[in-house]
Scaffold this motif. Structure first.
Motif, mmCIF file in Angstrom:
data_model
loop_
_atom_site.group_PDB
_atom_site.id
_atom_site.type_symbol
_atom_site.label_atom_id
_atom_site.label_comp_id
_atom_site.label_asym_id
_atom_site.label_seq_id
_atom_site.Cartn_x
_atom_site.Cartn_y
_atom_site.Cartn_z
ATOM 1 N N ALA A 39 29.662 36.374 40.544
ATOM 2 C CA ALA A 39 29.140 37.620 39.984
ATOM 3 C C ALA A 39 27.710 37.447 39.486
ATOM 4 C CB ALA A 39 30.042 38.090 38.845
ATOM 5 N N THR A 40 27.438 36.307 38.885
ATOM 6 C CA THR A 40 26.110 36.070 38.340
ATOM 7 C C THR A 40 25.087 35.863 39.449
ATOM 8 O OG1 THR A 40 27.119 35.050 36.397
ATOM 9 C CG2 THR A 40 24.784 34.665 36.733
ATOM 10 N N THR A 41 25.500 35.209 40.529
ATOM 11 C CA THR A 41 24.600 35.063 41.676
ATOM 12 C C THR A 41 24.210 36.431 42.218
ATOM 13 O OG1 THR A 41 25.622 32.946 42.263
ATOM 14 C CG2 THR A 41 24.340 34.060 43.969
ATOM 15 N N GLY B 24 28.020 42.667 39.087
ATOM 16 C CA GLY B 24 26.930 41.740 38.824
ATOM 17 C C GLY B 24 25.585 42.318 39.227
ATOM 18 N N PHE C 248 32.626 33.987 37.713
ATOM 19 C CA PHE C 248 31.384 34.282 37.002
ATOM 20 C C PHE C 248 30.166 33.779 37.771
ATOM 21 C CE2 PHE C 248 33.991 34.746 33.031
ATOM 22 C CZ PHE C 248 33.577 36.039 32.739
ATOM 23 N N GLY D 231 33.413 42.008 41.228
ATOM 24 C CA GLY D 231 32.535 41.219 40.366
ATOM 25 C C GLY D 231 31.121 41.140 40.917
ATOM 26 N N CYS D 232 31.007 40.986 42.237
ATOM 27 C CA CYS D 232 29.680 40.978 42.868
ATOM 28 C C CYS D 232 28.973 42.310 42.648
ATOM 29 C CB CYS D 232 29.811 40.694 44.358
ATOM 30 S SG CYS D 232 30.255 39.002 44.757
ATOM 31 N N LEU E 114 24.746 44.868 36.694
ATOM 32 C CA LEU E 114 24.391 44.253 35.423
ATOM 33 C C LEU E 114 22.946 43.777 35.452
ATOM 34 C CD1 LEU E 114 25.318 43.321 32.626
ATOM 35 C CD2 LEU E 114 26.106 41.194 33.669
ATOM 36 N N GLY E 115 22.544 43.192 36.583
ATOM 37 C CA GLY E 115 21.156 42.784 36.725
ATOM 38 C C GLY E 115 20.201 43.961 36.619
ATOM 39 N N ALA F 197 24.073 39.063 40.433
ATOM 40 C CA ALA F 197 23.186 39.645 39.426
ATOM 41 C C ALA F 197 21.753 39.142 39.575
ATOM 42 C CB ALA F 197 23.709 39.329 38.023
ATOM 43 N N TYR G 127 20.145 35.100 34.723
ATOM 44 C CA TYR G 127 21.423 34.880 35.386
ATOM 45 C C TYR G 127 21.483 33.531 36.086
ATOM 46 C CZ TYR G 127 22.531 39.517 33.944
ATOM 47 O OH TYR G 127 22.776 40.609 33.157
#
Length: 424
Positions: A277-279, A332, A274, A328-329, A335-336, A281, A147
């Motif tokens: 959200a990716t952070t 995320g 994104f 999203g957070c 998702l992780g 994740a 990520y």
């Protein structure tokens, strides 16, 4: 811990850094938007492109898994798959110059097929990376690096699209979405090299377990299905994964389109979303790695799936931009957790000497889900968009929550196989 072991784990995880540059920029962000917004296609076209590439994986990944078990050689096919993924990514950008949908779709199918195939060999390397007691942490490290890679990839490629990075002008001229695929391919190739080179040398120096039973590959595939009865929980896990990955993989593919069509978000705002959200994740991957080593893979995966269901239901009921970022957070973080918990889950219940072919089934299950999931999404949008586009996307998101719930229910009986901290 010895420095060499830490380096070994980090070098393995670097491929997660590389492959999520591809998955974020191509699968989640620019390819769907290129088709739906720039070329005037429909969601179902994106769904079909993903489904066809995943169907090819379903038909071939178990065969390659068996071959790697039989020879003990995972790296040659791993290297070929990663290389062809990079070439296919270049081809997406070049074919988009023609202004037609079909060449772009064909190039994407090629690139995505070899990306997914490379993950079969990458996942099956995990037992070579470190001891079983560290599989959760190692898997979490890889997912976290992945990520981080997607964030770095989005930021570095952003100026090729807009000419700016978060509103700041750069020396790179804005080329639109069509210009993002070449730098994505280059970044993927550069960051994949350390893993490919190190573990190729490692495979040449070391002797790893091989499956010496000589049977026809297709017969072996059937035997792999049949053998799941000998190892408690594998069959249930594979079937469960089919359903929850339908929801997860489809959300990954269409989240960018959802943000544009429902929230009206421009690419710059999507990338901010994104990145946020990716952070989340990244931290989620590390946290879930520790939780997996503490609670065990089953309890951890169940908690992750509950989190997904909650997040998607909230998004379907309240699809508003102000709520999109915190949701999203949350998603995320979950998702992780999916891949951080899933890989050790299978390794815990699969025999070590046959881990390659069981990861073939693992891949088959997830990719079968990635065939049906995007088609379900595309069909829902196609049917309901004529009535109300806003409602169509809400129905599609709610459907993803239902699919994950089905997978969760199927997996519940496996808790008897994991006696440590039976809280779920």
């Amino acid at each position: 811990m010895k420095i060499r072991q830490k380096s070994r784990e980090f070098i393995w995880g670097i491929y997660d850094f590389a492959d999520t540059i591809f998955s974020m920029n191509v699968v989640s962000l620019y390819f769907p938007l290129l088709i739906v917004s720039d070329l005037g296609g429909k969601d179902i076209y994106v769904g079909l492109a993903n489904s066809i590439s995943q169907l090819l994986i379903v038909l071939t990944a178990p065969i390659f898994g068996i071959f790697s078990d039989r020879t003990g050689k995972r790296m040659p096919l791993f290297i070929i798959s990663a290389s062809l993924c990079a070439i296919g990514t270049l081809a997406i950008g070049f074919s988009a110059e023609l202004g037609a949908i079909l060449p772009v779709v064909i190039a994407f199918i090629f690139a995505n097929y070899f990306y997914q195939l490379s993950l079969t060999f990458y996942n099956s390397l995990l037992p070579r990376v470190g001891p079983e007691s560290r599989w959760g942490k190692i898997s979490g490290l890889g997912t976290a690096l992945g990520y981080v890679g997607s964030i770095v990839g989005m930021i570095l490629v952003m100026p090729f699209n807009t000419g700016k990075i978060f509103g700041l002008n750069t020396f790179i001229p804005a080329g639109g979405r069509i210009a993002t695929f070449t730098p994505t391919a280059i970044l993927f190739a550069i960051f994949a090299l350390p893993t490919l080179i190190y573990y190729l040398r490692d495979e040449r120096r070391s002797k790893y377990p091989v499956d010496t039973v000589n049977r026809h590959p297709f017969k072996k595939i059937w035997e792999t299905f049949s053998d799941t009865r000998r190892y408690p929980g594998i069959r249930r896990f594979i079937v469960s994964r089919f359903f929850f990955e339908e929801g997860v993989e489809t959300a990954i593919v269409f989240m960018g389109v959802f943000a544009e069509k429902v929230m009206g978000m421009p690419d710059s705002a999507k990338i901010v979303f994104f990145v946020i959200a990716t952070t989340a994740a990244v931290f989620g991957s590390i946290i879930w790695g520790k939780i997996t080593d503490w609670l065990g893979p089953h309890q951890s995966l169940m908690l992750v799936l509950y989190g997904w269901i909650i997040g998607l239901i909230v998004l379907a009921i309240f699809p508003y931009r102000w709520l999109f970022y915190p949701i999203g957070c949350w998603i995320g973080i979950m998702l992780g957790g999916v891949w951080t918990t899933s890989r050790p889950y299978l390794l815990k219940i699969a025999p070590a000497e046959n881990v390659g072919r069981y990861f073939g089934l693992y891949s088959l299950s997830g990719k079968a889900a990635a065939i049906t999931g995007p088609l379900i999404w595309g069909t829902i949008i196609l049917i309901f968009s004529g009535w109300n586009l806003f409602a169509a996307y809400r129905i599609a998101v709610a459907t993803l929550a239902i699919l994950i719930a089905i997978g969760t229910i199927i997996l519940m009986p496996n808790k008897t196989l994991f006696e440590k901290h039976p809280i779920v």
